[in-house]
Design an enzyme around this catalytic site. Structure first.
Site, mmCIF file in Angstrom:
data_model
loop_
_atom_site.group_PDB
_atom_site.id
_atom_site.type_symbol
_atom_site.label_atom_id
_atom_site.label_comp_id
_atom_site.label_asym_id
_atom_site.label_seq_id
_atom_site.Cartn_x
_atom_site.Cartn_y
_atom_site.Cartn_z
ATOM 1 N N SER A 116 80.980 46.916 55.550
ATOM 2 C CA SER A 116 80.272 46.976 56.823
ATOM 3 C C SER A 116 79.474 48.284 56.926
ATOM 4 O O SER A 116 78.710 48.577 56.007
ATOM 5 C CB SER A 116 81.283 46.801 57.952
ATOM 6 O OG SER A 116 80.623 46.474 59.140
ATOM 7 N N ASP A 235 78.564 35.646 60.520
ATOM 8 C CA ASP A 235 78.828 36.969 61.087
ATOM 9 C C ASP A 235 78.301 37.049 62.517
ATOM 10 O O ASP A 235 77.097 36.914 62.747
ATOM 11 C CB ASP A 235 78.132 38.022 60.216
ATOM 12 C CG ASP A 235 78.645 39.423 60.463
ATOM 13 O OD1 ASP A 235 79.164 39.677 61.562
ATOM 14 O OD2 ASP A 235 78.526 40.262 59.553
ATOM 15 N N HIS A 290 82.436 37.971 59.878
ATOM 16 C CA HIS A 290 82.324 39.346 59.408
ATOM 17 C C HIS A 290 83.583 39.825 58.683
ATOM 18 O O HIS A 290 84.674 39.779 59.245
ATOM 19 C CB HIS A 290 82.037 40.260 60.602
ATOM 20 C CG HIS A 290 81.661 41.664 60.223
ATOM 21 N ND1 HIS A 290 80.526 41.959 59.510
ATOM 22 C CD2 HIS A 290 82.269 42.849 60.454
ATOM 23 C CE1 HIS A 290 80.444 43.268 59.332
ATOM 24 N NE2 HIS A 290 81.496 43.829 59.886
#
Ligand SMILES: *[C@@H]1O[C@H](CO)[C@@H](O)[C@H](O)[C@H]1NC(C)=O
Ligand SMILES: *[C@@H]1O[C@H](CO)[C@@H](O)[C@H](O)[C@H]1NC(C)=O
Length: 327
Positions: A116, A235, A290
């Site tokens: 991320s 996501d 995600h």
């Protein structure tokens, strides 16, 4: 959104991370390069999920030395630094940490894995410092072209996240916020582009969007052997998800401009076009939300990107030298 690895229950819990030294003296033996990992928002370097990832990296490519980047020795301090801090200073701190780690700094090169936001920060490490030199960079659900929406806090008892929200009240483009709130430093909204260009403390610089282009950023990024950009198909945490592939999304009308259609690529501000034309830039999709990573997906990535390469005595002393392609 603390990262949790799925289906890893069979692995042993306690992992000695610092056991395998990089064998710099062996002449042309195939050896996996050390792996550096930068974790995401709300996570800490001692989290179990990360230990499992490190252990998996060692299992897939035996002998892999793993270094998990941290901005503080304590769990809480490291986690807090994912929300609060000046990214210019944080990246400088990481440059120092990696350069002063003997096993990393004497390796011919290292591989890098960013979770991320850790992905765009690792890219910044490559562009600004790149010592130790990064060979293959893999970013998972990263926000390379920023976010246009902030996540809301998961729980009201989350004081770090709460104070981050409080900071936002001072205005996203204020120096106060830009020097303290981490996600604000990669906030980017095409409808506020002038403010972004003027005030962004991180992204506008690291993406070379300002008038004066930094040639070092381009030459360093171009020196990667491979850059794998992974986007999660569903996501809804990192918004927009297409940022993982450097795409620009206009949040007013939802229009997506892909990397290849953008000036950053066409005018090659960062070397992405050069990488792409050499087949070194990968646009990959991971199904799911995600950071929903399975052991299977990670195994594929570790095999593909972090496998053993041939190193020799000469290359191990010169970080700038290319490492011979393993296969
Ligand atoms: C962030 O830190 C750098 C280095 O100390 C400093 O030059 C910069 O002004 C800081 N950013 C802001 C927005 O204050
Ligand atoms: C984004 O979309 C809106 C609405 O269609 C438009 O007015 C605006 O100019 C667009 N912004 C950019 C930077 O293209």
């Amino acid at each position: 959104m603390m990262f949790k690895l799925q289906k890893l229950t069979t692995l042993l819990a306690a992992l000695p991370l610092l056991t395998t030294a990089f064998p710099a003296t062996q002449a042309t033996e195939k050896t996996p390069l050390p792996l550096i990992i930068w974790h995401g928002l709300g996570d800490s370097y001692r989290a179990d999920g990360l230990k499992e990832v490190a252990q998996l990296a060692e299992e897939i490519n035996p002998g892999t030395y793993v270094h998990i980047i941290h901005l503080d020795e304590s769990d809480n301090g490291d986690r807090e630094a994912t929300f609060i801090g000046n990214l210019t200073e944080q990246i400088a701190q990481v440059c120092e940490q990696l350069a002063s780690e003997p096993i990393l700094s004497t390796a011919p090169a290292v591989n890098a894995l960013g979770f991320s936001q850790g992905g765009q920060f690792l890219r910044a490490f490559v562009q600004r410092c790149n010592f130790p030199k990064v060979r293959n960079l893999v970013t998972l659900g990263s926000q390379h072209n920023g976010i246009y929406k902030f996540q809301s806090c998961q729980s009201s008892g989350d004081w770090v996240c709460r104070s981050a929200e409080a900071l936002l009240r001072f205005g996203r483009w204020s120096d106060f916020v830009q020097s303290r709130l981490v996600p604000a430093q990669y906030f980017r909204d095409v409808n506020e582009y002038d403010s972004y260009l003027e005030h962004s403390n991180f992204l506008a610089d690291i993406n070379n969007e300002r008038e004066l282009k930094k040639t070092l950023y381009k030459s360093n990024l171009m020196s990667l052997n491979r850059f794998g950009m992974f986007m999660f198909s569903d996501d809804t945490t990192a918004i927009p998800k297409e940022s993982a592939w450097f795409a620009e999304v206009n949040q007013t009308n939802g229009e997506i401009t892909t990397l290849r259609e953008r000036p950053i690529y066409k005018e090659d501000w960062l070397g992405l076009r050069s990488l792409d034309e050499q087949g070194k830039l990968d646009f990959e999709i991971i199904p799911g939300p995600h950071m929903a990573l399975s052991e299977k997906v990670l195994t594929e990535i570790f095999t593909e990107y972090f496998g053993p390469v041939e190193v020799s005595d000469e290359t191990s002393t010169l970080p700038q030298l290319m490492v011979a392609q393993g296969t």
